[in-house]
Design an enzyme around this catalytic site. Structure first.
Site, PDB file in Angstrom:
ATOM      1  N   ASP A 198       0.906  -1.144   0.000  1.00 11.24           N
ATOM      2  CA  ASP A 198       0.000   0.000   0.000  1.00 11.24           C
ATOM      3  C   ASP A 198       0.941   1.188   0.000  1.00 11.24           C
ATOM      4  O   ASP A 198       1.584   1.476   1.018  1.00 11.24           O
ATOM      5  CB  ASP A 198      -0.868   0.005   1.267  1.00 11.24           C
ATOM      6  CG  ASP A 198      -1.836   1.179   1.273  1.00 11.24           C
ATOM      7  OD1 ASP A 198      -1.435   2.275   0.831  1.00 11.24           O
ATOM      8  OD2 ASP A 198      -2.976   1.016   1.714  1.00 11.24           O
ATOM      9  N   HIS A 199       1.051   1.867  -1.137  1.00 14.47           N
ATOM     10  CA  HIS A 199       2.147   2.840  -1.242  1.00 14.47           C
ATOM     11  C   HIS A 199       1.989   4.005  -0.257  1.00 14.47           C
ATOM     12  O   HIS A 199       2.950   4.701   0.028  1.00 14.47           O
ATOM     13  CB  HIS A 199       2.342   3.312  -2.688  1.00 14.47           C
ATOM     14  CG  HIS A 199       1.328   4.317  -3.165  1.00 14.47           C
ATOM     15  ND1 HIS A 199       0.086   3.967  -3.608  1.00 14.47           N
ATOM     16  CD2 HIS A 199       1.378   5.669  -3.271  1.00 14.47           C
ATOM     17  CE1 HIS A 199      -0.575   5.048  -3.957  1.00 14.47           C
ATOM     18  NE2 HIS A 199       0.186   6.103  -3.768  1.00 14.47           N
ATOM     19  N   HIS A 261      -5.779   2.688   1.263  1.00 10.63           N
ATOM     20  CA  HIS A 261      -5.053   3.864   1.749  1.00 10.63           C
ATOM     21  C   HIS A 261      -5.756   4.531   2.945  1.00 10.63           C
ATOM     22  O   HIS A 261      -5.138   4.820   3.964  1.00 10.63           O
ATOM     23  CB  HIS A 261      -4.906   4.915   0.642  1.00 10.63           C
ATOM     24  CG  HIS A 261      -4.330   4.356  -0.632  1.00 10.63           C
ATOM     25  ND1 HIS A 261      -3.371   3.386  -0.642  1.00 10.63           N
ATOM     26  CD2 HIS A 261      -4.571   4.643  -1.937  1.00 10.63           C
ATOM     27  CE1 HIS A 261      -3.047   3.103  -1.900  1.00 10.63           C
ATOM     28  NE2 HIS A 261      -3.769   3.843  -2.702  1.00 10.63           N
TER      29      HIS A 261
HETATM   30  C1  BG6 Z   1      -3.653   4.579  -6.314  1.00 10.17           C
HETATM   31  C2  BG6 Z   1      -5.017   4.595  -6.960  1.00 10.17           C
HETATM   32  O1  BG6 Z   1      -3.559   3.511  -5.405  1.00 10.17           O
HETATM   33  O2  BG6 Z   1      -3.442   5.790  -5.616  1.00 10.17           O
HETATM   34  C3  BG6 Z   1      -5.163   5.801  -7.874  1.00 10.17           C
HETATM   35  O3  BG6 Z   1      -5.210   3.407  -7.699  1.00 10.17           O
HETATM   36  C4  BG6 Z   1      -4.817   7.078  -7.153  1.00 10.17           C
HETATM   37  O4  BG6 Z   1      -6.481   5.870  -8.416  1.00 10.17           O
HETATM   38  C5  BG6 Z   1      -3.469   6.947  -6.443  1.00 10.17           C
HETATM   39  O5  BG6 Z   1      -4.781   8.131  -8.101  1.00 10.17           O
HETATM   40  C6  BG6 Z   1      -3.209   8.147  -5.566  1.00 10.17           C
HETATM   41  O6  BG6 Z   1      -1.911   8.059  -5.060  1.00 10.17           O
HETATM   42  P1  BG6 Z   1      -1.119   9.370  -4.607  1.00 10.17           P
HETATM   43  O7  BG6 Z   1       0.158   8.848  -4.059  1.00 10.17           O
HETATM   44  O8  BG6 Z   1      -0.968  10.207  -5.844  1.00 10.17           O
HETATM   45  O9  BG6 Z   1      -1.975  10.036  -3.596  1.00 10.17           O
END
Ligand code: BG6
Length: 515
Positions: A198-199, A261
């Site tokens: 989960d980045h 997230h």
């Molecule tokens: C991803 C989703 O996990 O996270 C995307 O699949 C989303 O739809 C993205 O745009 C948002 O990531 P960040 O790091 O730009 O907030």
């Protein structure tokens, strides 16, 4: 692990991981070009990868090693946060290999095994393999099964060079599919080999949340139902679905952002202090917090969930089309691009405190924030006079952009009359620490190579989160378009989302001007 001092690989630079072969499934995908390749090269630039590191791109298209190298070079030119010098490029370029194969074909995996063994013979020692599954979710299962069947999952098991696997999101599309994935994983791997990504957990500010909570003594005593009146988590984006309509329409805001997230941000905000910083202690506490969430009320006059999809509007001054007009979206789509929920944790610390969470695309701005709203002081000295407006204290933790923390306090405005005004004590990451912090994927890839699962989702965490949200998905599925609200692009979402807070004395804070 949340590294404390001498164990921090970022400080040691001792390249303690053994020779490594990273295999990316889905090598020609968008994520590989935008995030994974830049992360790997930036780690290499910082000398955080083992000296002998190989990257094998696995994909269905039959391209040569040379074409693969060209693709990697242009991905770096377009997406790396820092310029990659020739010396870094030259040292890794010779170790870039492409392997063309299908994901459901065991033979392609046995051939991959041969390639890996050949590399080991060449360097004359054992290498650890990191398999990064970055494909569409439909092929996660066959890849995991074939990694098991070909013996790749078991390579050097029980030693430092045991294989590891990173699995991209989405981890399932509901509880049943997440359980099925976990069953395959448990059959083929030990949990210690598995890294569900989960980045958001790799973002500096998210990691810093635990430090803020547990390395400062002023927050913990007030971090509970006695002093907190509500918690809000907003993860908003101004972009629409772009070219990802095909994926997104099968997913929607609840699956794409909330289940992973936002629920992770909630778990980190609500969890009890872990007994230590080891991965299992932290993840145990997160699971406990998620398990304490009460089932959501779905129907009736005051449901806990709102969903909506965007129609045309103005985003940052430019016209934006409606979701139904985006590429790849069917006319009869019922997919939500926005979801807001009101949640309660049935536990000692949080009983009765609402957690309002929301996420959506094509909103007014990109902002991820956690807002902790404290109870109002008793209206004895100042609050009884309407001219002396006492605002509740707010702690705003900004995950992105303009990462930082702001505490809103009441102050007297200068002058002969006593008047109150909220003022802010603000800390900004960039002002204090400068820019150019590592990208989330750098941290996560490095941790997985070091076998550290702290910033990854454990199987039971994923299942607990799906367990809470699957009834919502089922309910929406039965409702069809009924109850699917609209909001104009460039706004803060549907009016119906305000109803979640109605009568509670709260309002959505992120996006409201309070400065
Ligand atoms: C991803 C989703 O996990 O996270 C995307 O699949 C989303 O739809 C993205 O745009 C948002 O990531 P960040 O790091 O730009 O907030």
């Amino acid at each position: 692990m949340i590294h404390t001092n001498s164990d921090n690989p970022n400080i040691n630079k001792d390249r303690k991981t053994p020779p490594t072969i990273i295999v990316i499934f889905g090598a020609s995908g968008d994520l590989t070009a935008r995030k994974l390749v830049p992360a790997i090269f930036n780690l290499s630039k910082d000398e955080l990868l083992p000296k002998r590191c190989f990257l094998i791109g696995y994909g269905r298209s039959k391209i040569s090693d040379e074409e693969f190298k060209d693709d990697i070079k242009s991905a770096l030119d377009s997406h790396s946060r820092r310029k990659i010098e020739d010396s870094t490029w030259n040292s890794l370029e010779k170790n870039l290999i492409f392997h063309a194969g299908a994901y459901d074909d065991l033979k392609s995996f046995t051939e991959l095994e041969k390639k890996i063994s050949k590399i080991e013979n060449k360097i004359d020692c054992k290498a650890q393999c990191l398999f990064y599954i970055s494909t569409p979710p439909g092929v996660f299962m066959p890849i995991l099964e074939n990694l098991g069947e070909s013996g790749l999952a078991r390579r050097h098991r029980g030693t430092k060079t045991a294989s590891k696997v990173i699995i991209e999101k989405p981890f399932g599309r509901d509880l049943a599919s997440a359980q099925q994935l976990n069953q395959v994983i448990n059959r083929r791997f030990d949990e210690s080999q598995v890294f569900r990504i989960d980045h958001y957990l790799g973002k500096e500010t998210v990691q810093s949340l635990l430090v803020q909570r547990f390395a400062n003594s002023i927050f913990e005593p007030v971090w509970n139902r006695n002093y907190v009146s509500s918690v809000q988590i907003t993860v908003s984006e101004d972009l629409g679905v772009g070219s990802r309509g095909g994926y997104y329409d099968k997913s929607g805001a609840l699956r794409d952002m909330i289940q992973n997230h936002v629920m992770q941000l909630l778990a980190l905000t609500a969890m009890e202090p872990p007994s230590s910083l080891d991965p299992e202690s932290i993840r145990d506490e997160k699971v406990k917090a998620l398990k304490a969430l009460k089932p959501l009320v779905l129907g009736g006059d005051s449901p806990d969930v709102i969903r909506a999809s965007y129609v045309e509007g103005l985003v940052n001054g430019s016209p934006a089309k409606s979701y139904l007009e985006e590429k790849g979206i069917p006319d009869e789509s019922e997919t939500e691009t926005y979801a807001a929920l009101r949640l309660y944790l049935d536990n000692w610390r949080w009983k009765g405190v609402p957690f309002y969470i929301r996420s959506g695309k094509r909103l007014a701005m990109k902002a991820s924030e956690i807002v902790v709203q404290f109870t109002r002081p008793p209206a004895i000295l100042f609050g009884q006079d309407s001219r002396l407006k006492v605002s509740p204290n707010l702690l705003v933790i900004r995950i992105q952009p303009n990462e930082g923390v702001t505490l809103y306090l009441n102050s007297k405005t200068p002058g002969l009359e006593t008047k109150l005004q909220p003022i802010k004590l603000a800390f900004g990451y960039e002002t204090t620490f400068g820019s150019n912090t590592p990208e989330a994927y750098e941290r996560l890839i490095l941790d997985s190579l070091n076998g550290d699962g702290t910033l990854f989702i454990r199987g039971d965490e994923a299942e607990t989160s799906w367990g809470l949200l699957t009834p919502v998905l089922d309910y929406w599925n039965n409702q069809g378009r009924e109850g699917l609200e609209n909001y104009a692009s460039g706004t803060w979402g549907p009016l119906a989302a305000d109803k979640l807070l109605l009568g509670s004395g709260h309002e959505w804070i992120t996006g409201r001007k309070y400065e």
